[in-house]
Design an enzyme around this catalytic site. Structure first.
Site, PDB file in Angstrom:
ATOM      1  N   TYR A  78       0.845  -1.199   0.000  1.00 22.26           N
ATOM      2  CA  TYR A  78       0.000   0.000   0.000  1.00 22.26           C
ATOM      3  C   TYR A  78       0.880   1.249   0.000  1.00 22.26           C
ATOM      4  O   TYR A  78       1.259   1.785   1.034  1.00 22.26           O
ATOM      5  CB  TYR A  78      -0.945   0.009   1.201  1.00 22.26           C
ATOM      6  CG  TYR A  78      -1.828  -1.215   1.291  1.00 22.26           C
ATOM      7  CD1 TYR A  78      -2.216  -1.915   0.145  1.00 22.26           C
ATOM      8  CD2 TYR A  78      -2.287  -1.681   2.510  1.00 22.26           C
ATOM      9  CE1 TYR A  78      -3.023  -3.042   0.221  1.00 22.26           C
ATOM     10  CE2 TYR A  78      -3.100  -2.802   2.600  1.00 22.26           C
ATOM     11  CZ  TYR A  78      -3.459  -3.480   1.452  1.00 22.26           C
ATOM     12  OH  TYR A  78      -4.263  -4.595   1.536  1.00 22.26           O
ATOM     13  N   HIS A 145       0.646 -12.212   1.346  1.00 17.96           N
ATOM     14  CA  HIS A 145      -0.196 -11.339   0.534  1.00 17.96           C
ATOM     15  C   HIS A 145      -0.413 -11.885  -0.879  1.00 17.96           C
ATOM     16  O   HIS A 145       0.537 -12.146  -1.602  1.00 17.96           O
ATOM     17  CB  HIS A 145       0.482  -9.963   0.450  1.00 17.96           C
ATOM     18  CG  HIS A 145      -0.420  -8.842   0.076  1.00 17.96           C
ATOM     19  ND1 HIS A 145      -0.011  -7.524   0.110  1.00 17.96           N
ATOM     20  CD2 HIS A 145      -1.716  -8.809  -0.337  1.00 17.96           C
ATOM     21  CE1 HIS A 145      -1.008  -6.743  -0.259  1.00 17.96           C
ATOM     22  NE2 HIS A 145      -2.049  -7.513  -0.551  1.00 17.96           N
TER      23      HIS A 145
END
Length: 348
Positions: A78, A145
Site C-alpha cells: 500500500y 499477501h
C-alpha cells in the site's frame, strides 16, 4: 464466539467509559483475539486510492479506534510503505494496548519484475522494515499477501511460511494469515499447510456483484480460521465516485456500476452505503474490513453498521439487485494473467 463485555483492547485514558459497549467483538479463529466486527483497512492511507488529507485521515483513524474499532490491516504494497509509515506516525500517540494490527509480506513494488517475492529472505526483511515504519516491536498478524501470484504453492509453504514461524518465535509477530482474491488458491494453500494458518483474508468476494465467498465460509470455519471479509465496496467500484483507473474490473462491470451510481445519485443516496449494508449481511465472517479516509465516511459506515438502511435506501438497494446486479460478476484471473504475461515478456 461473541464478546459482550469490554474487549482486552479497552484502555483507560484512551477510550471513554462505555465507548466500546455497542461494538460487537468476535474471537478471531484460534488466535483468541477478540476483535471488533467492524475493522479498519489502511490501504486508503496510500497513493493507491489517490490523495488524502493527513490530518483528516489521522482524526478518522483515532475516532474509529475510540469508537471501539480495534483491528487495523495494512501492507508494504500500500504505497510501498506509505500506509505503514503513516500509521506509524498516528499510532505513536495511541496506546499499543488499544488495537491489534496486521500487515503482510510477499507483494511489494509496482514494477512487475519486483512486485512479488515470497522467499524467506525477503519475507524477513519485509517484516523488519514494517516494524520500523510502524514504530512497533511486533504485529499481531503477519499475512502472506495475494498468494495466487506465487510461482507455485511450494515457495509459500516451504520458504515464506517457515520464516514467518521463526519471526513469531522471535516475538516479532503473533499469528499467521493468508490473503488473496482467488478463493480456490486460498483453499489450496490452506490445504497444503493444515493447521499452520490462523487467519484468512479474502477481498471483494462478498459484494453486490459477487457473493462467491459464501460457499467457502464453511471450509474456512472448519479449519478454525478467523475470517476477515474485506472490501465490500469492491475496491471503490461500488461507490458514487467510482474506482481508480487501475481497477481490474472489465468495462462491462464498470459500466454496470456507473449505472447503479447514477440511480443512487438521482435518489440522493450513496451507493457505497448500500454496498456496505449488503457486505455486512455475510454470516460467518469474524470481521468486516473497510477503508475510510474521512470522518464522514466513518460516520456513514458506522451508521449503516448499527442502524441499517432507511426505507428509501432499502427500496433503491432492492431496485439495484433486481435490475443491475442480477448475476455474479468478478475479475478472477485478470490481474494474474496480466502479471504472468508481463513476466513472460521480461524474460524474452
Amino acid at each position: 464466539m461473541s464478546c459482550t463485555s469490554s474487549p482486552a483492547t479497552f484502555t483507560q485514558g484512551f477510550h471513554a467509559k462505555d465507548s466500546c459497549n455497542s461494538m460487537p467483538y468476535l474471537t478471531l479463529g484460534k488466535t483468541g483475539l477478540e476483535i471488533s466486527k467492524f475493522s479498519f483497512g489502511a490501504a486508503v492511507f496510500s497513493s493507491i486510492y489517490g490523495e488524502f488529507d493527513a490530518k483528516e485521515a489521522e482524526e478518522t483513524l483515532v475516532q474509529a479506534l475510540k469508537s471501539g474499532v480495534n483491528y487495523i490491516d495494512t501492507a508494504p504494497w500500500y504505497g510501498q510503505g506509505q500506509s505503514e509509515g503513516f500509521l506509524g506516525q498516528v499510532l505513536r500517540n495511541v496506546p499499543r494496548s488499544a488495537y491489534y494490527i496486521a500487515t503482510k509480506v510477499g507483494r511489494y513494488c509496482t514494477d512487475y519484475k519486483n512486485m512479488f517475492d515470497f522467499s524467506a529472505k525477503r519475507s524477513r526483511e519485509s517484516v523488519e522494515r514494517s516494524l520500523e515504519l510502524l514504530g512497533l516491536q511486533y504485529v499481531d498478524v503477519i499475512q502472506i499477501h495475494d498468494i495466487e501470484f506465487a510461482n507455485n504453492v511450494g515457495v509459500v509453504i516451504n520458504e515464506c511460511l517457515p520464516e514467518l514461524e521463526n519471526l513469531i518465535k522471535e516475538g516479532k509477530a503473533r499469528f499467521i494469515g493468508v490473503t488473496g482474491y482467488s478463493l480456490h488458491h486460498l483453499k489450496e494453500c490452506i490445504l497444503h499447510a493444515p493447521g499452520k494458518f490462523d487467519v484468512v483474508l479474502p477481498y471483494a468476494r462478498f459484494t453486490l456483484m459477487d457473493n462467491s465467498l459464501e460457499s467457502y465460509i464453511k471450509f474456512f470455519q472448519n479449519e478454525n480460521l478467523g475470517i476477515v471479509c474485506a472490501s465490500g465496496h469492491a475496491m471503490g467500484l461500488l461507490t458514487n465516485c467510482g474506482p481508480q483507473a487501475w481497477h481490474p474490473a472489465s468495462d462491462e462491470q464498470k459500466q454496470l456500476c456507473r449505472k447503479a451510481a447514477k440511480i443512487c445519485k438521482e435518489a440522493g443516496i450513496e451507493l457505497g452505503k448500500l454496498a456496505m449494508y449488503h457486505f455486512l449481511q455475510l454470516s460467518g465472517a469474524t470481521t468486516f474490513l473497510t477503508g475510510m479516509k474521512t470522518r464522514h465516511a466513518l460516520d456513514m459506515n458506522l451508521n449503516v453498521f448499527y442502524c441499517g438502511l432507511n426505507l428509501k435506501e432499502q427500496e433503491v438497494l432492492q431496485l439495484l439487485k433486481d435490475t443491475i446486479f442480477t448475476k455474479s460478476l468478478n475479475w478472477e484471473g485478470v490481474e494474474l494473467e496480466r502479471y504472468r504475461s508481463a513476466m513472460g515478456n521480461l524474460q524474452n
